[in-house]
Write an enzyme that holds these catalytic residues in place. Sequence first.
Site, PDB file in Angstrom:
ATOM      1  N   LYS A   1      36.813 -19.093 -47.635  1.00  0.00           N
ATOM      2  CA  LYS A   1      36.131 -20.427 -48.060  1.00  0.00           C
ATOM      3  C   LYS A   1      35.555 -21.134 -48.148  1.00  0.00           C
ATOM      4  CE  LYS A   1      36.787 -21.714 -53.329  1.00  0.00           C
ATOM      5  NZ  LYS A   1      37.811 -21.611 -54.403  1.00  0.00           N
TER       6      LYS A   1
ATOM      7  N   HIS B   1      44.382  -9.015 -61.859  1.00  0.00           N
ATOM      8  CA  HIS B   1      44.141  -7.662 -61.690  1.00  0.00           C
ATOM      9  C   HIS B   1      45.350  -6.861 -61.508  1.00  0.00           C
ATOM     10  CE1 HIS B   1      40.655  -8.139 -58.509  1.00  0.00           C
ATOM     11  NE2 HIS B   1      41.402 -10.093 -58.017  1.00  0.00           N
TER      12      HIS B   1
ATOM     13  N   TYR C   1      31.999 -11.443 -58.446  1.00  0.00           N
ATOM     14  CA  TYR C   1      33.177 -12.395 -59.216  1.00  0.00           C
ATOM     15  C   TYR C   1      32.116 -12.926 -60.305  1.00  0.00           C
ATOM     16  CZ  TYR C   1      36.099 -12.042 -54.897  1.00  0.00           C
ATOM     17  OH  TYR C   1      37.606 -11.618 -53.938  1.00  0.00           O
TER      18      TYR C   1
ATOM     19  N   GLU D   1      36.463  -7.726 -59.234  1.00  0.00           N
ATOM     20  CA  GLU D   1      36.477  -9.049 -58.998  1.00  0.00           C
ATOM     21  C   GLU D   1      35.835  -9.348 -60.512  1.00  0.00           C
ATOM     22  OE1 GLU D   1      38.159 -10.102 -57.935  1.00  0.00           O
ATOM     23  OE2 GLU D   1      39.064  -8.948 -56.115  1.00  0.00           O
TER      24      GLU D   1
ATOM     25  N   ASP E   1      33.276  -6.204 -45.570  1.00  0.00           N
ATOM     26  CA  ASP E   1      33.779  -7.407 -45.224  1.00  0.00           C
ATOM     27  C   ASP E   1      32.098  -8.415 -44.626  1.00  0.00           C
ATOM     28  OD1 ASP E   1      36.221  -7.723 -45.324  1.00  0.00           O
ATOM     29  OD2 ASP E   1      36.625  -6.224 -43.884  1.00  0.00           O
TER      30      ASP E   1
ATOM     31  N   HIS F   1      44.222 -15.741 -61.381  1.00  0.00           N
ATOM     32  CA  HIS F   1      43.182 -14.458 -60.990  1.00  0.00           C
ATOM     33  C   HIS F   1      44.361 -13.791 -60.226  1.00  0.00           C
ATOM     34  CE1 HIS F   1      38.951 -13.512 -59.739  1.00  0.00           C
ATOM     35  NE2 HIS F   1      40.421 -12.533 -57.796  1.00  0.00           N
ATOM     36  N   GLU F   2      45.004 -13.843 -59.667  1.00  0.00           N
ATOM     37  CA  GLU F   2      45.735 -12.806 -58.794  1.00  0.00           C
ATOM     38  C   GLU F   2      46.704 -11.733 -60.002  1.00  0.00           C
ATOM     39  OE1 GLU F   2      44.818 -11.996 -56.198  1.00  0.00           O
ATOM     40  OE2 GLU F   2      43.374 -13.467 -55.470  1.00  0.00           O
TER      41      GLU F   2
ATOM     42  N   GLY G   1      42.669 -16.997 -50.111  1.00  0.00           N
ATOM     43  CA  GLY G   1      43.594 -17.549 -51.479  1.00  0.00           C
ATOM     44  C   GLY G   1      44.934 -16.708 -51.845  1.00  0.00           C
ATOM     45  N   GLY G   2      43.946 -15.662 -52.498  1.00  0.00           N
ATOM     46  CA  GLY G   2      44.972 -15.223 -52.404  1.00  0.00           C
ATOM     47  C   GLY G   2      44.897 -13.433 -52.968  1.00  0.00           C
ATOM     48  N   MET G   3      45.875 -12.278 -52.962  1.00  0.00           N
ATOM     49  CA  MET G   3      45.721 -11.321 -52.379  1.00  0.00           C
ATOM     50  C   MET G   3      46.693 -10.673 -53.913  1.00  0.00           C
ATOM     51  SD  MET G   3      43.651  -8.689 -51.871  1.00  0.00           S
ATOM     52  CE  MET G   3      44.270  -6.880 -51.969  1.00  0.00           C
ATOM     53  N   GLU G   4      46.302  -9.629 -54.669  1.00  0.00           N
ATOM     54  CA  GLU G   4      46.929  -9.316 -55.823  1.00  0.00           C
ATOM     55  C   GLU G   4      47.741  -7.631 -55.649  1.00  0.00           C
ATOM     56  OE1 GLU G   4      43.419  -8.857 -54.987  1.00  0.00           O
ATOM     57  OE2 GLU G   4      41.975  -7.282 -56.182  1.00  0.00           O
TER      58      GLU G   4
ATOM     59  N   GLN H   1      46.564  -7.537 -44.575  1.00  0.00           N
ATOM     60  CA  GLN H   1      45.814  -7.542 -45.488  1.00  0.00           C
ATOM     61  C   GLN H   1      44.483  -5.901 -45.653  1.00  0.00           C
ATOM     62  OE1 GLN H   1      44.683  -9.144 -48.341  1.00  0.00           O
ATOM     63  NE2 GLN H   1      42.681  -8.471 -47.870  1.00  0.00           N
ATOM     64  N   CYS H   2      45.264  -5.556 -46.178  1.00  0.00           N
ATOM     65  CA  CYS H   2      44.250  -4.024 -46.205  1.00  0.00           C
ATOM     66  C   CYS H   2      42.703  -3.977 -46.569  1.00  0.00           C
ATOM     67  CB  CYS H   2      45.178  -2.508 -46.145  1.00  0.00           C
ATOM     68  SG  CYS H   2      46.338  -2.443 -45.346  1.00  0.00           S
TER      69      CYS H   2
HETATM   70  N1  BES Z   1      41.641  -9.784 -54.263  1.00  0.00           N
HETATM   71  C1  BES Z   1      40.973 -10.552 -54.087  1.00  0.00           C
HETATM   72  C2  BES Z   1      40.490 -10.691 -52.730  1.00  0.00           C
HETATM   73  C3  BES Z   1      39.879  -9.582 -51.512  1.00  0.00           C
HETATM   74  C4  BES Z   1      38.717  -9.370 -51.809  1.00  0.00           C
HETATM   75  C5  BES Z   1      40.144  -9.429 -50.048  1.00  0.00           C
HETATM   76  C6  BES Z   1      37.874  -8.569 -50.829  1.00  0.00           C
HETATM   77  C7  BES Z   1      39.653  -8.515 -49.050  1.00  0.00           C
HETATM   78  C8  BES Z   1      38.731  -8.355 -50.113  1.00  0.00           C
HETATM   79  C9  BES Z   1      41.302 -11.874 -54.180  1.00  0.00           C
HETATM   80  O1  BES Z   1      42.137 -11.480 -55.935  1.00  0.00           O
HETATM   81  C10 BES Z   1      40.704 -12.650 -54.673  1.00  0.00           C
HETATM   82  O2  BES Z   1      39.429 -12.974 -54.933  1.00  0.00           O
HETATM   83  N2  BES Z   1      41.094 -14.073 -54.484  1.00  0.00           N
HETATM   84  C11 BES Z   1      39.627 -15.093 -54.010  1.00  0.00           C
HETATM   85  C12 BES Z   1      40.778 -16.104 -55.446  1.00  0.00           C
HETATM   86  C13 BES Z   1      40.125 -16.231 -56.482  1.00  0.00           C
HETATM   87  C14 BES Z   1      40.540 -17.022 -57.709  1.00  0.00           C
HETATM   88  C15 BES Z   1      38.416 -15.854 -56.644  1.00  0.00           C
HETATM   89  C16 BES Z   1      40.252 -16.195 -52.680  1.00  0.00           C
HETATM   90  O3  BES Z   1      41.069 -15.540 -52.000  1.00  0.00           O
HETATM   91  O4  BES Z   1      39.787 -17.307 -53.016  1.00  0.00           O
HETATM   92 ZN    ZN Z   2      39.897 -11.233 -56.994  1.00  0.00          ZN
END
Ligand code: BES
Ligand code: ZN
Length: 594
Positions: free
Chosen positions: A546, A291, A375, A310, A367, A287-288, A260-263, A127-128
């Site tokens: 989350k 991106h 968002y 975001e 972080d 969402h992903e 939840g997800g990473m694009e 996870q970068c």
């Molecule tokens: N790119 C983000 C995840 C992220 C952001 C990882 C910043 C590390 C640092 C991903 O697109 C994201 O926003 N995921 C959300 C889901 C979304 C529906 C809001 C999540 O993980 O909950």
């Molecule tokens: Zn996102």
Amino acid sequence: MAKLDPHSYYDDSQPKITSFKLKAKIDFDAKKLFCQVALNFEKEVEGTIKLDSRDLIIKSVTYEDGSNVNFKVYPKDKVLGNLFEINFDRLTKTILVEYEVEKDSTALQWLKPEQTKGKQKPFLFTQCQPHHARSLVPLQDSPSVRITYLAEITVPSDLTVVMAAGASDVFENREKGEKTFFFKMPQPIPPYLFAFAVGRLTSRDLSQRTKIWAEPEIVEKAAYEFEEIEEMIKKAESLFGPYEWERYDLLVLPPSFPYGGMENPRLTFITPTLIAGDRSLVSVVIHELAHSWTGNLVTNKNAQHFWINEGFTVWAERRILEAIYGVEASVMSYAQGFNALKSAISRFGEDSPFTCLVTNLENVDPDDVFSEIPYEKGSLFLRLLEETVSRTSFDRFIRSYIEKYRFTSIDTEELCSFIEAHFPDVLKKVSAEKWLYSPGIPDNCPKIFSSRLEFIMNLSSGFKFGTYPTNEEIVSMNPGEKLVYFQNLPRPLNSEQLDFLVSSFNLKEVTNSEILAEYLTISAMSDYEPAFSQIKSFLSEVGRMKYIRPIYRAMGHNKRTRELARELFEKTKETLHPLSRAVIQQEIEKYEKD
Ligand code: BES
Ligand code: ZN
């Protein structure tokens, strides 16, 4: 010389690395990566180059002919990691670096077999985002730089490597019991999109350009859950232009995945908590997918402009949602988002500069300040622009925005001049300054309502006066509506109220993880003992920040739940993702002492 990114040692006087070739051997026993990388600069370099690194043991730096290059690795800065300085005594376009990735690299999570579905083999994933690529490869770890790459990853032959790149070949060395997987990433990406995973994985095709990767035990369920993906891509293309990454595959990770997800390009990573059985959480995949245009094609220049990634993506996600599932689905999604926005703002404080869309993150670890604000406030700002100039004009604008900035990185100023050129005076009209640079929620925030939403909200507010929804009303609610209902309930609740919710919403068996996490949060805050066993099993498995952060925070409200939280954290901290572990540790440290 100008520094473009507070989270990287890169500055614009330095030639950029435009591509690399990485060879990595993964040792699951030592939990280490043994690597060699060839870094290619855009032009010949001489003098000193400053690269980013963290958790890497640099063994040697050489020119292509094998002779040594001088280098120095500086002590660790808490936010930036270890400055890796290379001093050239002759011109070169390429250097080779031999190094090891340490066991505790912040970019990795090593899972024991017990943490996977099959419980047979270990698992590893990266996870970068936002600034952990440097904990895998020494490079210019800023989204203002883009790279293409080749990678060869060697693992024990009973495991499979998948990567956010094109797969080209697999070579098996039977004598050594190893397999090497070859990948090529031809589209230039910001370093934070570098990603791979290793485990006992199999796949199912969903369409010509999409497949789903998962452990064999859940691949069929996952394939059902995300079967509509091709339709989503087509819808997104009709709104935002052609999909530029060839394939769109999904990888279902074990439940400790912290997001939840990473694009990750060509291969979105998702948490298994999205598999509800009824496709009710596909909006995270949408969402992903979104991106692929906003974020991966047009990228924020640095984390201070994260809302460009975001905010646009949430706005785009809800447009796709509306196009496929109807306007009510997008209204509910905005309502869920608005609740999240309000709680994030109250967490930081209404006047906190971290509630601005553009943030100053000098010496701040991105972080540490991650929240829903970029968002939700970001998507509302775009929604306001859309409402102001009309949907047709805004859609035309979005397409030319993506067309103009594809495969580049921009900041808010650049975006504003592009908006201004398209829609003279609109920024002033919507008080853009306020949205971008002032804290809190501006007065002209769009109100996204429907009579159905009003009905749901009224049901929630009736609860505190003892008005419970009828069975008919409950049956009529879809999962998104139920979530909004739960989010707007008063709290804490007494056990009679919670008993009612459990039996009438069947919360002992609920498969929608959003509703489950909301229920567990309310229960934790209410010291509701019948939920404790569900809290235990949820927190023993799931690492998605989350969910687990609000539950742990809510557990801080009562002595009994504080004890439970401490016990659970003690039990799980070794197996949690390093990021989730740090976040939960902070929550527990904030507890009142017992
Ligand atoms: N790119 C983000 C995840 C992220 C952001 C990882 C910043 C590390 C640092 C991903 O697109 C994201 O926003 N995921 C959300 C889901 C979304 C529906 C809001 C999540 O993980 O909950
Ligand atoms: Zn996102």
